[in-house]
Motif scaffolding. Structure first.
Motif, PDB file in Angstrom:
ATOM      1  N   LEU A   1       0.941  -1.106   0.165  1.00  9.15           N
ATOM      2  CA  LEU A   1       0.167  -0.025  -0.045  1.00  9.15           C
ATOM      3  C   LEU A   1       0.933   1.367  -0.142  1.00  9.15           C
ATOM      4  O   LEU A   1       1.626   1.607   0.894  1.00  9.15           O
TER       5      LEU A   1
ATOM      6  N   VAL B   1      -2.948   4.266  -2.267  1.00  5.03           N
ATOM      7  CA  VAL B   1      -3.542   5.253  -1.364  1.00  5.03           C
ATOM      8  C   VAL B   1      -3.926   6.905  -1.293  1.00  5.03           C
ATOM      9  O   VAL B   1      -2.531   7.881  -1.591  1.00  5.03           O
TER      10      VAL B   1
ATOM     11  N   ILE C   1      -6.964   2.462  -3.001  1.00  2.00           N
ATOM     12  CA  ILE C   1      -7.847   3.485  -2.344  1.00  2.00           C
ATOM     13  C   ILE C   1      -8.235   4.538  -1.195  1.00  2.00           C
ATOM     14  O   ILE C   1      -7.215   5.466  -1.738  1.00  2.00           O
ATOM     15  N   ASP C   2      -9.136   5.264  -2.478  1.00  3.60           N
ATOM     16  CA  ASP C   2      -9.438   6.421  -2.346  1.00  3.60           C
ATOM     17  C   ASP C   2      -9.733   7.193  -0.727  1.00  3.60           C
ATOM     18  O   ASP C   2     -10.598   7.414  -0.370  1.00  3.60           O
ATOM     19  N   LEU C   3      -8.469   7.782  -0.166  1.00  2.32           N
ATOM     20  CA  LEU C   3      -8.625   7.741   1.466  1.00  2.32           C
ATOM     21  C   LEU C   3      -9.176   9.376   1.371  1.00  2.32           C
ATOM     22  O   LEU C   3      -9.526   9.065   2.280  1.00  2.32           O
TER      23      LEU C   3
ATOM     24  N   ARG D   1     -12.625   9.458   1.061  1.00  2.00           N
ATOM     25  CA  ARG D   1     -13.611   8.943   2.845  1.00  2.00           C
ATOM     26  C   ARG D   1     -13.687   9.488   3.500  1.00  2.00           C
ATOM     27  O   ARG D   1     -14.484   9.879   4.412  1.00  2.00           O
TER      28      ARG D   1
ATOM     29  N   VAL E   1      -9.747   2.002   5.830  1.00  2.00           N
ATOM     30  CA  VAL E   1      -8.482   0.910   4.985  1.00  2.00           C
ATOM     31  C   VAL E   1      -8.831  -0.968   5.205  1.00  2.00           C
ATOM     32  O   VAL E   1      -9.130  -0.647   3.620  1.00  2.00           O
TER      33      VAL E   1
ATOM     34  N   GLU F   1     -11.680  -1.031   2.631  1.00  2.00           N
ATOM     35  CA  GLU F   1     -11.475  -0.288   1.008  1.00  2.00           C
ATOM     36  C   GLU F   1     -11.151  -2.120   0.546  1.00  2.00           C
ATOM     37  O   GLU F   1     -11.121  -2.598  -0.883  1.00  2.00           O
ATOM     38  N   LEU F   2     -10.195  -2.486   1.483  1.00  2.00           N
ATOM     39  CA  LEU F   2      -9.124  -3.853   1.337  1.00  2.00           C
ATOM     40  C   LEU F   2     -10.111  -4.714   0.958  1.00  2.00           C
ATOM     41  O   LEU F   2     -10.284  -6.089   0.228  1.00  2.00           O
TER      42      LEU F   2
ATOM     43  N   LEU G   1     -12.568  -3.988  -2.587  1.00  2.00           N
ATOM     44  CA  LEU G   1     -12.253  -4.735  -3.433  1.00  2.00           C
ATOM     45  C   LEU G   1     -11.080  -6.029  -3.413  1.00  2.00           C
ATOM     46  O   LEU G   1      -9.977  -6.839  -4.831  1.00  2.00           O
TER      47      LEU G   1
END
Length: 355
Positions: free
Chosen positions: A211, A247, A292-294, A297, A337, A340-341, A344
């Motif tokens: 990541l 990320v 992961i579009d942190l 989010r 996170v 999202e893991l 996905l």
């Protein structure tokens, strides 16, 4: 008493102390078993901590929790990592949990202090009760390596915490977090320092997740360089057989008067006009990399909590710091996170704790 009987009685006593079941086995197998050192257990613990003299590596930890009274126990370890969330056990009952932990030197940030050799665990919670523990080398663990900055790293001291420091508590046995995020790093410095990317890259094994969240310190990096650096990290992971995951950075808590975070400071647009999250999204799309579009989010969450409610996520009250997260904020962001893991399908549902 004859020596053979002494050895046999010692083996039985050790097995009982460590909670190992005994069964009838051939004499040769018994001798081989006796020659192996016993798995480190509860004798290495006090009421609040455990220490195991182990070399760097990846280890499975199996704990038995509970006591005569109702209990609630959490486990941490190494440089303030959260390894097991608070777990309850009714009075007189035992609960068994397992997790996998990465032991390395330095044990926290790659450019930080070396830490204490071996594996150190802390026993906490509102009513802790550690009844048993067993530590063994992990045979089939998959690594989740983290490349990032201070918002991700294993922060050495209160009140700071990175989301990577809180992520392990959401993972079950078989998934290990190796957090190589380091405070103050940009894509330029992370690639350029031999103690960072050149050290991490050889550790990547086929099938490992890596990541990557770097942006907060790319304040003077131009757009072309930033993009090229992100692409270089992706290529390096793939060359080793790992799976890169991009990320986008966590937002800064920087509100407009209308209660939104729609400004360059909050959304990581640097002084050169480089929109870091946009570049990361573009690379992910062009190179077919999971994203992961942190940024999105955390923006949604911070705005929903508002100016006052969102203060607890950051160190605003303690340090007037709206970039770095508190333990609470890092835990909340680590949970994003985790979600999202799963979304996905990068990790199976059975490998992740839901809470």
């Amino acid at each position: 008493m004859r020596p053979g009987r002494t050895i046999a009685r010692t083996a039985v006593t050790t097995a009982v102390a460590l909670g190992i079941g005994l069964s009838a086995v051939p004499a040769q197998a018994q001798r081989q078993h006796q020659e192996r050192p016993p798995a480190p257990g509860i004798e290495n613990c006090t009421a609040t901590a455990c220490h195991f003299d182990l070399p760097p590596g990846t280890y499975d930890v199996r704990v038995t929790l509970g006591g005569d009274r109702a209990s609630s126990t959490a486990l941490g370890g190494e440089t303030r990592r959260a390894l097991l969330p608070e777990t309850t056990a009714p009075a007189g009952e035992r609960v068994v949990r397992s997790f996998t932990v990465n032991v390395r030197t330095p044990e926290g940030e790659p450019l930080g202090a070396e830490g204490t050799p071996g594996l150190d665990l802390t026993v906490g919670g509102t009513a802790p009760a550690l009844a048993g523990i067993r530590v063994t080398p992990a045979r089939h663990a998959r690594q989740i390596l983290l490349v990032g900055d201070s918002t991700v790293c294993d922060q050495p001291g209160d009140p700071y915490s990175g989301w990577g420091q809180q992520l392990p508590q959401y993972l079950r046995k078989g998934l290990s977090v190796a957090n190589y995020a380091d405070s103050g790093e940009s894509t330029v410095s992370y690639l350029g320092n031999p103690l960072l990317w050149d050290t991490v890259r050889p550790l990547i094994r086929r099938g490992d997740l890596v990541l990557i969240q770097l942006a907060h310190n790319d304040k003077t990096t131009d757009g072309a360089t930033y993009r090229a650096n992100i692409e270089s990290l992706v290529a390096g992971v793939r060359e080793r057989g790992g799976e890169p995951v991009l990320v986008t950075p966590v937002v800064r808590r920087w509100f407009n008067t209308d209660g939104t975070l729609d400004n360059g400071t909050a959304l990581l647009v640097n002084g050169l006009g480089v929109d870091h999250p946009a570049v990361v999204r573009s690379v992910a799309a062009d190179r077919d990399v999971p994203l992961i579009d942190l940024t999105a989010r955390t923006k949604e969450l911070v705005e929903s909590l508002g100016v006052e409610g969102s203060k607890a996520l950051y160190l605003h009250n303690e340090k007037r710091d709206n970039t770095h997260t508190s333990v609470h904020g890092a835990t909340v962001y680590a949970d994003l996170v985790r979600q999202e893991l799963l979304n996905l399908r990068l990790v199976p549902e059975g490998a992740v704790r839901t809470g």
